[in-house]
Write an enzyme that holds these catalytic residues in place. Structure first.
Site, PDB file in Angstrom:
ATOM      1  N   THR A  68       0.887  -1.124   0.000  1.00  0.00           N
ATOM      2  CA  THR A  68       0.000   0.000   0.000  1.00  0.00           C
ATOM      3  C   THR A  68       0.941   1.192   0.000  1.00  0.00           C
ATOM      4  O   THR A  68       2.150   1.006  -0.063  1.00  0.00           O
ATOM      5  CB  THR A  68      -0.856  -0.153   1.288  1.00  0.00           C
ATOM      6  OG1 THR A  68      -1.663  -1.308   1.127  1.00  0.00           O
ATOM      7  CG2 THR A  68      -1.686   1.009   1.657  1.00  0.00           C
ATOM      8  N   LEU A 109      -3.389  -0.722  -3.967  1.00  0.00           N
ATOM      9  CA  LEU A 109      -3.898  -1.680  -4.961  1.00  0.00           C
ATOM     10  C   LEU A 109      -4.012  -3.050  -4.294  1.00  0.00           C
ATOM     11  O   LEU A 109      -4.252  -4.051  -4.948  1.00  0.00           O
ATOM     12  CB  LEU A 109      -2.930  -1.774  -6.137  1.00  0.00           C
ATOM     13  CG  LEU A 109      -2.853  -0.574  -7.090  1.00  0.00           C
ATOM     14  CD1 LEU A 109      -1.601  -0.643  -7.954  1.00  0.00           C
ATOM     15  CD2 LEU A 109      -4.085  -0.531  -7.982  1.00  0.00           C
ATOM     16  N   ASN A 110      -3.752  -3.121  -3.003  1.00  0.00           N
ATOM     17  CA  ASN A 110      -3.639  -4.319  -2.169  1.00  0.00           C
ATOM     18  C   ASN A 110      -2.254  -4.940  -2.341  1.00  0.00           C
ATOM     19  O   ASN A 110      -1.316  -4.515  -1.699  1.00  0.00           O
ATOM     20  CB  ASN A 110      -4.759  -5.321  -2.419  1.00  0.00           C
ATOM     21  CG  ASN A 110      -4.833  -6.338  -1.295  1.00  0.00           C
ATOM     22  OD1 ASN A 110      -4.336  -6.068  -0.204  1.00  0.00           O
ATOM     23  ND2 ASN A 110      -5.409  -7.488  -1.526  1.00  0.00           N
ATOM     24  N   SER A 118     -10.354  -3.274   5.778  1.00  0.00           N
ATOM     25  CA  SER A 118      -8.974  -2.834   5.508  1.00  0.00           C
ATOM     26  C   SER A 118      -8.215  -2.682   6.818  1.00  0.00           C
ATOM     27  O   SER A 118      -8.812  -2.610   7.892  1.00  0.00           O
ATOM     28  CB  SER A 118      -9.030  -1.487   4.794  1.00  0.00           C
ATOM     29  OG  SER A 118      -7.760  -0.904   4.726  1.00  0.00           O
ATOM     30  N   SER A 119      -6.900  -2.641   6.700  1.00  0.00           N
ATOM     31  CA  SER A 119      -6.066  -2.323   7.865  1.00  0.00           C
ATOM     32  C   SER A 119      -5.498  -0.912   7.775  1.00  0.00           C
ATOM     33  O   SER A 119      -4.721  -0.504   8.641  1.00  0.00           O
ATOM     34  CB  SER A 119      -4.882  -3.292   7.954  1.00  0.00           C
ATOM     35  OG  SER A 119      -5.333  -4.602   8.118  1.00  0.00           O
ATOM     36  N   GLY A 147      -0.176  -3.857   4.731  1.00  0.00           N
ATOM     37  CA  GLY A 147      -1.232  -4.840   4.963  1.00  0.00           C
ATOM     38  C   GLY A 147      -1.579  -4.902   6.435  1.00  0.00           C
ATOM     39  O   GLY A 147      -1.765  -3.867   7.094  1.00  0.00           O
TER      40      GLY A 147
HETATM   41  N1  GLY Z   1      -5.118  -3.985   1.217  1.00  0.00           N
HETATM   42  C1  GLY Z   1      -4.544  -3.662   2.440  1.00  0.00           C
HETATM   43  C2  GLY Z   1      -5.504  -2.993   3.358  1.00  0.00           C
HETATM   44  O1  GLY Z   1      -6.506  -2.491   2.920  1.00  0.00           O
HETATM   45  O2  GLY Z   1      -5.292  -2.990   4.526  1.00  0.00           O
END
Ligand code: GLY
Length: 561
Positions: free
Chosen positions: A370, A389-390, A441-442, A463
């Site tokens: 991210t 974009l993950n 999401s984190s 992440g």
């Molecule tokens: N894709 C990572 C998050 O949204 O935390």
């Protein structure tokens, strides 16, 4: 008595010295600053403020410049979250997270036997959620922007046309992902090339897409030619997103999670990001302890942090999801009594096995890649934004005609409750897939006030490790009195309930510390691990100047004036 009187000034001096904030070691500027993953993006954002734009104009500029300069995570094909604090103290948050397409359903990634189909939620068109970034920046500009969109986009379009110079780190990343780019796009893709440090990559197709946005705002992306091309490209590749999905997408303003920690007021993103709730739980479980006395990254502070994170992540995975679809018992999860009870069985003697920490008993009454940037302008408006974009380069699927990668954000849903996603996070029903739902999401874009004034702007990619990295950075400045840059540089560790293991960055933690933790029952990751997060942050010094913390784990750079 006379001796005591003589001692008082010395004691006061001692107390005073202990409270002196750390001397800055990062870039210091007088008025405004942007810290982001690429110098080009930080400079474009900072220049917009030099020209008279505010932090919100700079947000639009930085976000879109990252889409050009840092396609690893910067994007038009992804989404994100933003938290702001205006100079008058007003706060807010924006959710421009991707959504599940209308055709999505709970079992869409399961085979006829109910097993998760490998790669379907992580690679290629089937893994993409409806992108939110363009809707996000346009919503920000409409509400708070002070200079025309046309002017903001000009230098970004110019950058896409003249090209971006490949850094050493980027060259390695492009090499690392090359096989996957070819798998997803065929060997004629521009990313099948070997890019060397110093090479220039031009993005004329992306420049043309940005021009459409420059001319027509949101509609330049979500309607008309771009939307048509995007939807048919995704469908040709077997994905689910339609023109209707694009047209229906909307960013949402959401009130952030706000809580006190000692004399700090911490403002962070609310669901569908778990960042704010989880960081709130971690801080409140730590608060009763004098963590500064335990010492930075000492056995006791690592234990305390790990045990708080263990309990908070167990709740995260069970209770959190898109608040438009699920009822989240936030008042209970964030209450003092609940969090106190949650730490009741914590002891410095032994680790609590994760198998003994399930989600807390809450009665529900019916009803690693991210990127983050931090901005402060000369008026004192602050922006903390994390966008993604993950995975690195998302789904790896590159829409060559439009010049950008598509996300693989659908993997952030629980494809099957109980089965870990690509970050090892085990999710539950609250985060199951439904049409138009946002995946949990984190991302933890965060702003911190101290004694009612702006103190810090902070966030990171990573992440599931985002939440712990942001929390540790705040603790590093506030509890362990590190400068902003040193707080960012400091080695980090991570724990997330499952897997029941504490992960340490490769450098900076002694064998002695790890041996002691093992003797208390902690499982330590013995393999050489990756770095944890790339924090980009700004500290506001007591004289109002700004100190940047740009993470040298990446090419991250602070630029300001
Ligand atoms: N894709 C990572 C998050 O949204 O935390």
């Amino acid at each position: 008595m006379r001796k005591l009187i003589l001692l008082i000034p010395l004691l006061l001096l001692f107390v005073h010295c202990r409270q002196q904030p750390a001397i800055p070691t990062g870039l210091v500027t007088e008025k405004a600053m942007v810290v982001s993953a690429r110098e080009e993006a930080s400079k474009i954002g900072s220049d917009i403020m030099k020209k008279g734009g505010n932090a919100f104009d700079a947000m639009v500029a930085t976000e879109l410049a990252l889409a050009v300069a840092y396609p690893f995570a910067g994007n038009l094909g992804g989404g994100g979250f933003m938290v702001y604090r205006k100079s008058n103290g007003d706060i807010g948050g924006l959710d421009y997270r991707e959504k599940a397409p209308l055709a999505a359903h709970k079992d869409m990634y399961l085979d006829s036997l109910g097993n998760v189909i490998p790669d379907m939620s992580t690679k290629g068109a089937t893994s993409a959620g409806v992108p939110g970034t363009v809707a996000g920046v346009i919503a920000v500009h409409e509400k708070f922007g002070s200079i025309p969109l046309e002017e903001i986009l000009q230098p970004i379009i110019a950058l896409a046309k003249t090209g971006v110079i490949v850094t050493e780190k980027q060259s390695k990343r492009l090499e690392y992902y090359k096989k996957q780019f070819i798998e997803a796009n065929g060997d004629s893709t521009k990313f099948a090339t070997n890019f060397m440090p110093g090479d220039t990559i031009k993005y004329p197709e992306l420049a043309a897409t940005l021009e459409k946005i420059q001319q027509n705002g949101r509609d330049g992306f979500y309607k008309g030619e771009v939307a048509e091309k995007l939807a048919s490209f995704i469908q040709e590749k077997g994905g689910f997103i339609t023109e209707e999905d694009l047209e229906k997408y909307e960013a949402k303003w959401r009130y952030p999670v706000v809580f006190d920690y000692k004399d700090l007021r911490i403002i962070s993103m609310s669901p569908p990001s778990s960042g704010g709730v989880t960081i709130n739980q971690i801080f409140k479980m730590i608060e009763p302890h004098k963590i500064s006395k335990y010492g930075h990254n000492s056995t006791k502070s690592v234990q305390l942090f790990t045990e708080a994170a263990r309990r908070a992540y167990a709740d995260r995975n069970y209770f959190l999801g898109d608040p438009d679809f699920v009822d989240i018992p936030l008042d209970v999860l964030l209450s003092q009594n609940y969090l106190k009870e949650r730490m009741q069985d914590f002891s410095f003697e032994n680790a609590t096995p994760s198998s003994k920490v399930s989600h807390g008993k809450v009665e529900i009454l019916e009803s690693t890649e991210t990127t983050h940037y931090s901005i402060v302008d000369s008026e004192g408006n602050a922006i903390s934004a994390t966008t993604t974009l993950n995975g690195g380069y998302g789904s790896k699927l590159y829409c060559a005609e439009l010049g950008f990668f598509l996300n693989n954000e659908m993997d952030d849903f629980s494809a099957k409750p109980g089965v870990p996603n690509m970050f090892g996070l085990v999710g539950a029903e609250a985060n199951s897939i439904a049409p138009e739902k946002r995946m949990l999401s984190s991302m933890t874009p965060t702003i911190v006030e101290k004694d009612g004034t702006l103190y810090m702007v902070v966030g990171t990619p990573g992440g599931s490790t985002i939440i712990t990295a942001v929390a540790q950075t705040i603790l590093n400045v506030y509890e362990f009195n590190l400068s902003m840059q040193d707080a960012v540089n400091a080695p980090r560790f991570h724990h997330q309930w499952l897997p029941d293991v504490v992960v340490f960055e490769p450098e900076g933690f002694s064998e002695e510390l790890k041996t002691e933790l093992k003797s208390k029952g902690y499982n330590i990751n013995e393999e050489r691990t990756r770095i944890i997060g790339k924090v980009d942050a700004i500290r506001i010094l007591s004289d109002g100047r700004l100190e940047g913390g740009a993470d040298k784990r990446g090419d991250d750079t602070a630029v300001g004036f």
